[in-house]
Motif scaffolding. Sequence first.
Motif, PDB file in Angstrom:
ATOM      1  N   MET A  42      -5.040  -8.004  -4.057  1.00  0.00           N
ATOM      2  CA  MET A  42      -4.012  -7.011  -3.786  1.00  0.00           C
ATOM      3  C   MET A  42      -4.597  -5.821  -3.037  1.00  0.00           C
ATOM      4  SD  MET A  42      -1.794  -4.831  -6.556  1.00  0.00           S
ATOM      5  CE  MET A  42      -0.929  -3.328  -6.039  1.00  0.00           C
ATOM      6  N   THR A  43      -3.820  -5.293  -2.092  1.00  0.00           N
ATOM      7  CA  THR A  43      -4.192  -4.073  -1.383  1.00  0.00           C
ATOM      8  C   THR A  43      -3.019  -3.099  -1.427  1.00  0.00           C
ATOM      9  OG1 THR A  43      -3.401  -4.842   0.779  1.00  0.00           O
ATOM     10  CG2 THR A  43      -5.692  -5.343   0.188  1.00  0.00           C
ATOM     11  N   VAL A  44      -3.308  -1.826  -1.260  1.00  0.00           N
ATOM     12  CA  VAL A  44      -2.244  -0.816  -1.244  1.00  0.00           C
ATOM     13  C   VAL A  44      -1.313  -1.061  -0.067  1.00  0.00           C
ATOM     14  CG1 VAL A  44      -1.736   1.633  -0.962  1.00  0.00           C
ATOM     15  CG2 VAL A  44      -3.621   0.924  -2.443  1.00  0.00           C
ATOM     16  N   SER A  45      -1.887  -1.343   1.104  1.00  0.00           N
ATOM     17  CA  SER A  45      -1.061  -1.571   2.284  1.00  0.00           C
ATOM     18  C   SER A  45      -0.162  -2.791   2.102  1.00  0.00           C
ATOM     19  CB  SER A  45      -1.940  -1.751   3.528  1.00  0.00           C
ATOM     20  OG  SER A  45      -2.808  -2.873   3.378  1.00  0.00           O
ATOM     21  N   GLY A  46      -0.689  -3.817   1.442  1.00  0.00           N
ATOM     22  CA  GLY A  46       0.128  -4.997   1.178  1.00  0.00           C
ATOM     23  C   GLY A  46       1.282  -4.688   0.250  1.00  0.00           C
ATOM     24  N   ALA A  47       1.025  -3.892  -0.783  1.00  0.00           N
ATOM     25  CA  ALA A  47       2.081  -3.509  -1.723  1.00  0.00           C
ATOM     26  C   ALA A  47       3.137  -2.635  -1.039  1.00  0.00           C
ATOM     27  CB  ALA A  47       1.471  -2.766  -2.910  1.00  0.00           C
ATOM     28  N   VAL A  48       2.691  -1.768  -0.129  1.00  0.00           N
ATOM     29  CA  VAL A  48       3.627  -0.928   0.621  1.00  0.00           C
ATOM     30  C   VAL A  48       4.531  -1.794   1.499  1.00  0.00           C
ATOM     31  CG1 VAL A  48       3.828   0.809   2.447  1.00  0.00           C
ATOM     32  CG2 VAL A  48       2.163   1.129   0.602  1.00  0.00           C
ATOM     33  N   ASN A  49       3.930  -2.773   2.170  1.00  0.00           N
ATOM     34  CA  ASN A  49       4.713  -3.669   3.021  1.00  0.00           C
ATOM     35  C   ASN A  49       5.729  -4.459   2.208  1.00  0.00           C
ATOM     36  OD1 ASN A  49       3.333  -2.887   5.336  1.00  0.00           O
ATOM     37  ND2 ASN A  49       1.813  -4.524   5.156  1.00  0.00           N
ATOM     38  N   LYS A  50       5.311  -4.917   1.035  1.00  0.00           N
ATOM     39  CA  LYS A  50       6.243  -5.654   0.170  1.00  0.00           C
ATOM     40  C   LYS A  50       7.375  -4.738  -0.295  1.00  0.00           C
ATOM     41  CE  LYS A  50       3.616  -9.411   0.060  1.00  0.00           C
ATOM     42  NZ  LYS A  50       2.414  -8.924   0.731  1.00  0.00           N
ATOM     43  N   SER A  51       7.058  -3.476  -0.551  1.00  0.00           N
ATOM     44  CA  SER A  51       8.082  -2.510  -0.970  1.00  0.00           C
ATOM     45  C   SER A  51       9.118  -2.311   0.131  1.00  0.00           C
ATOM     46  CB  SER A  51       7.434  -1.164  -1.321  1.00  0.00           C
ATOM     47  OG  SER A  51       6.522  -1.296  -2.385  1.00  0.00           O
ATOM     48  N   ALA A 222      -6.827  -7.010  -8.347  1.00  0.00           N
ATOM     49  CA  ALA A 222      -5.749  -7.874  -8.832  1.00  0.00           C
ATOM     50  C   ALA A 222      -5.376  -8.895  -7.757  1.00  0.00           C
ATOM     51  CB  ALA A 222      -4.528  -7.025  -9.192  1.00  0.00           C
ATOM     52  N   PRO A 223      -4.871 -10.049  -8.163  1.00  0.00           N
ATOM     53  CA  PRO A 223      -4.492 -11.077  -7.189  1.00  0.00           C
ATOM     54  C   PRO A 223      -3.328 -10.635  -6.303  1.00  0.00           C
ATOM     55  CG  PRO A 223      -3.779 -11.677  -9.402  1.00  0.00           C
ATOM     56  CD  PRO A 223      -4.662 -10.489  -9.550  1.00  0.00           C
ATOM     57  N   LYS A 224      -3.157 -11.363  -5.189  1.00  0.00           N
ATOM     58  CA  LYS A 224      -2.195 -10.975  -4.152  1.00  0.00           C
ATOM     59  C   LYS A 224      -0.765 -10.870  -4.665  1.00  0.00           C
ATOM     60  CE  LYS A 224      -1.970 -10.119   0.356  1.00  0.00           C
ATOM     61  NZ  LYS A 224      -2.739  -8.997   0.974  1.00  0.00           N
ATOM     62  N   TYR A 225      -0.395 -11.733  -5.612  1.00  0.00           N
ATOM     63  CA  TYR A 225       0.993 -11.719  -6.080  1.00  0.00           C
ATOM     64  C   TYR A 225       1.368 -10.405  -6.769  1.00  0.00           C
ATOM     65  CZ  TYR A 225      -0.838 -12.944 -10.756  1.00  0.00           C
ATOM     66  OH  TYR A 225      -1.513 -12.950 -11.958  1.00  0.00           O
ATOM     67  N   MET A 226       0.355  -9.632  -7.193  1.00  0.00           N
ATOM     68  CA  MET A 226       0.648  -8.363  -7.844  1.00  0.00           C
ATOM     69  C   MET A 226       1.199  -7.333  -6.862  1.00  0.00           C
ATOM     70  SD  MET A 226       0.153  -8.739 -11.043  1.00  0.00           S
ATOM     71  CE  MET A 226       0.027  -7.088 -11.746  1.00  0.00           C
ATOM     72  N   GLU A 227       1.089  -7.588  -5.567  1.00  0.00           N
ATOM     73  CA  GLU A 227       1.742  -6.715  -4.583  1.00  0.00           C
ATOM     74  C   GLU A 227       3.253  -6.771  -4.754  1.00  0.00           C
ATOM     75  OE1 GLU A 227      -1.656  -7.078  -1.031  1.00  0.00           O
ATOM     76  OE2 GLU A 227       0.320  -8.015  -0.793  1.00  0.00           O
ATOM     77  N   TRP A 228       3.784  -7.970  -4.962  1.00  0.00           N
ATOM     78  CA  TRP A 228       5.215  -8.120  -5.202  1.00  0.00           C
ATOM     79  C   TRP A 228       5.610  -7.480  -6.530  1.00  0.00           C
ATOM     80  CZ3 TRP A 228       8.388  -9.538  -1.485  1.00  0.00           C
ATOM     81  CH2 TRP A 228       7.919 -10.349  -0.444  1.00  0.00           C
TER      82      TRP A 228
END
Length: 256
Positions: A42-51, A222-228
Amino acid sequence: MSRKKGFFQSRNPVMSDRAYHKAASEVLDAGMAQSGQAVERMTVSGAVNKSLLLGALMLATAVFSYANPNPLFMYGGAIGGLIVVLIASFRPKSSPITAPIYAALEGLFVGGISAYYATAYSGIVFQAVTLTMGVFFTMLFLYKSGTIKVTNKLRSGIMMATGAVFLVYLLNFILGFFGIQVPFLHQSGMVGIGISLLIIGVAALNLLLDFDNFDKGEQYGAPKYMEWFSAMGLIITLVWLYIEILRLIALFSSND
């Protein structure tokens, strides 16, 4: 983990930082990192994009529901969204599927309730959206600038306050079956407005936990799915904040 540390962990089933610890440890325990397999983190930028994606999806269904007001959309979206959140809370790995479903359902609810208020108060939806975005960016600035730091004590205090609000809402819901309401809750007058402002304050503080968990997820690996999972938590808070601001503007308008 000591009992003291456990006490100060977030009790939020969606945005608990414990969920990020657990998700990251499961990846390591499975031996994926040692087996040579590439593990996406997981990355902050990835979580922002998912948001942003979830926000766009929610906006699309909200516009549809607003243009076609129907109690089935509003209540179905609210109940369906709650069920999806509970599923994601117990199975964060399902977040890549449950998060978009939640956003779509919540959009139906938001659009429906916005249409309801718009028929009684002209311009209220635009005002509520503007104020919600204003609170969001204010809290983001306070967090990013370090003006407010999310410590364990602050996290615990915010979650206890959130739990208290939830219990009041639950009590009001149960009493509603008997034609009784919790005094002053969402009622006009200075006391009612004061209570609404207090609830909005608690909702705004929850944004700090959302921002902090974006950072925590990346920090813990954390793993990538935690971005969602993280993006869904942010949307939950924003919807709550918007609904409370919508109600507050309605209270002010009813006093005019």
